[in-house]
Design an enzyme around this catalytic site. Structure first.
Site, PDB file in Angstrom:
ATOM      1  N   ARG A 252     -12.356  -3.279  -9.054  1.00 50.70           N
ATOM      2  CA  ARG A 252     -11.140  -2.461  -8.974  1.00 50.70           C
ATOM      3  C   ARG A 252     -11.132  -1.375 -10.048  1.00 50.70           C
ATOM      4  NH1 ARG A 252      -7.500  -0.521  -5.470  1.00 50.70           N
ATOM      5  NH2 ARG A 252      -5.388  -0.441  -6.325  1.00 50.70           N
TER       6      ARG A 252
ATOM      7  N   HIS B  24      -8.033  11.251  -5.111  1.00 48.81           N
ATOM      8  CA  HIS B  24      -8.020  10.636  -3.782  1.00 48.81           C
ATOM      9  C   HIS B  24      -6.682   9.983  -3.466  1.00 48.81           C
ATOM     10  CE1 HIS B  24      -9.732   8.853  -0.204  1.00 48.81           C
ATOM     11  NE2 HIS B  24      -9.489   7.627  -0.639  1.00 48.81           N
ATOM     12  N   ASP B  25      -6.054   9.383  -4.465  1.00 50.12           N
ATOM     13  CA  ASP B  25      -4.758   8.737  -4.246  1.00 50.12           C
ATOM     14  C   ASP B  25      -3.657   9.714  -3.862  1.00 50.12           C
ATOM     15  OD1 ASP B  25      -5.550   6.140  -4.595  1.00 50.12           O
ATOM     16  OD2 ASP B  25      -4.733   5.904  -6.612  1.00 50.12           O
TER      17      ASP B  25
ATOM     18  N   SER C 174      -8.355   7.701   4.118  1.00 43.15           N
ATOM     19  CA  SER C 174      -9.453   6.958   3.513  1.00 43.15           C
ATOM     20  C   SER C 174     -10.052   6.006   4.550  1.00 43.15           C
ATOM     21  CB  SER C 174      -8.949   6.229   2.265  1.00 43.15           C
ATOM     22  OG  SER C 174     -10.022   5.757   1.497  1.00 43.15           O
TER      23      SER C 174
ATOM     24  N   ASP D 109      -9.677  15.567  -4.977  1.00 42.09           N
ATOM     25  CA  ASP D 109     -10.352  14.334  -4.569  1.00 42.09           C
ATOM     26  C   ASP D 109     -11.841  14.432  -4.873  1.00 42.09           C
ATOM     27  OD1 ASP D 109     -11.304  12.041  -3.305  1.00 42.09           O
ATOM     28  OD2 ASP D 109     -10.141  12.351  -1.473  1.00 42.09           O
TER      29      ASP D 109
END
Length: 395
Positions: A236, A359-360, A166, A329
């Protein structure tokens, strides 16, 4: 709004401050102001960093690990004084692991502009006041310039491996383009050669949430006793949706209410409670102004800027390279990793990390990432114990 918690909110910021427990951190102080790509300079630069293992006598075993947006230098190890969360890649670093600290000297800096020990908006500037909204605009290249100075101070002329995902991957590719002679191998995970319009749009939405908070005060909130917690929490929440995949959210939460709450009468769905939880956690360990500075640096990312375009810039890379994307992702889609692999002359075919987590996945699927690390790093003998009369770095 943030949900009630037995742990009180920080007065204005979750940033690490002087006087807080240092934990495993060490510091590098840059001896002169750092010239910035956008113009001007940043005085008083310090980078917090952590290390594991020992530097070999020939200095050939150093590995640079670069964190993502809300990460920090604490790649491995438990939570404790000075470290509010466990290491974010704990399963990757340590004896017998892919980054075996009996063999490799692993270095992880907190990025310039961050809030966990490195110089950033919550740090005090030359006037003695916290930088706040006066902190200068940074780019990924500025951050890599500071990291190169740290490498010099550690005596590392060439990294055996530079790895990042990332935002960390953005810096990793900048390392390989700016300092090809210092990058021995390169692992790029869930990242891109240049921020896309959609990635910039997601980030700008989050920045708007922070700046709209009445406690933002143009970034000068650090000594007011109250920070833009609500705005950072909204940012967030938005970000976390993009970090995960729709199938995972559906399979985990579906339309279920949160315990006894009734969404028709002011209660929450489970997925809303989940987002509240992650917002609450971040506010307690991060700084809103750092979130702004780092997000703007990510938006500025374009490895081809001033270098004749992306293809010409990637052509400078000489390190053996693996590029991997996460199949689910939706924030950094695999097509971006395919572009990187196609443009880097020394890259193998792009790899796929299989994960339902979006993505994580580059943080969660540690065993798949470990296999890529082992593919790039040659077998290395253990670093011998310290010999009397000889000096090695032994953090």
């Amino acid at each position: 709004m943030l949900t009630p918690s037995p742990v009180p909110l920080p007065p204005a910021s979750g940033a690490w401050r002087e006087g807080d427990p240092p934990g495993r951190r060490q510091w590098y102080a840059h001896p002169e102001p750092l010239a910035l790509e956008a113009g001007g300079e940043l005085p008083g630069v310090r980078l917090a960093f952590e290390t594991w293992g020992r530097l070999a006598p020939d200095r050939s075993n150093a590995v640079l690990v670069l964190h993502a947006l809300t990460g920090d230098s604490h790649v491995a190890g438990p939570a404790g004084p000075g470290h509010p969360t466990p290491g974010w890649w704990d399963g990757l670093v340590g004896p017998g692991r892919a980054l075996d600290t009996d063999r490799w000297f692993v270095v992880a800096p907190n990025v310039l502009g961050g809030c966990q020990g490195s110089t950033g908006p919550s740090s005090r500037g030359p006037s003695g006041r916290r930088w706040g909204g006066d902190f200068p605009f940074l780019t990924q290249r500025d951050q890599v310039t500071a990291e190169a100075a740290l490498a010099d101070a550690l005596g590392v002329d060439r990294w055996a491996l530079v790895v990042g995902g990332s935002m960390g991957g953005m810096r990793a590719v900048e390392w390989a383009v700016s300092y090809p002679e210092r990058t021995g191998a390169l692992l790029l995970l869930a990242t891109t050669a240049a921020a896309s319009a959609e990635q910039i749009a997601w980030a700008e939405t989050q920045l708007h949430a922070i700046r709209s908070d009445p406690h933002w005060h143009d970034g000068h909130y650090h000594d007011t006793g109250r920070g833009p917690h609500a705005g950072l929490g909204v940012a967030r929440r938005i970000a976390h949706i993009t970090y995960r995949s729709e199938p995972e959210l559906q399979s985990r939460f579906g339309r279920s209410p949160q315990e006894a709450e009734d969404p028709w009468r002011g209660g929450r769905y489970q997925v809303a409670s989940y987002l509240d939880h992650h917002a609450d956690k971040l506010v307690r360990r991060f700084d809103a102004a750092s979130y702004v500075v780092l997000s703007e640096a990510m938006n500025s990312h374009d490895v081809g800027r001033g270098r004749g375009g992306v293809r010409a810039a990637l052509g400078r890379v000489t390190a053996p390279t693996l590029v991997a994307g996460v199949d689910s992702d939706r924030l950094y889609p695999p097509s971006q990793q395919a572009e990187l692999a196609a443009g880097i002359p020394t890259a193998d075919a792009p790899r796929v990390v299989e994960s339902p987590y979006g993505h994580d996945g580059f943080l969660i699927e540690v065993e798949q990432v470990a296999a890529l690390v082992r593919e790039l790093l040659p077998a290395a003998p253990p670093v011998p114990p310290r010999t009397p009369g000889r000096h090695r770095s032994d953090p």
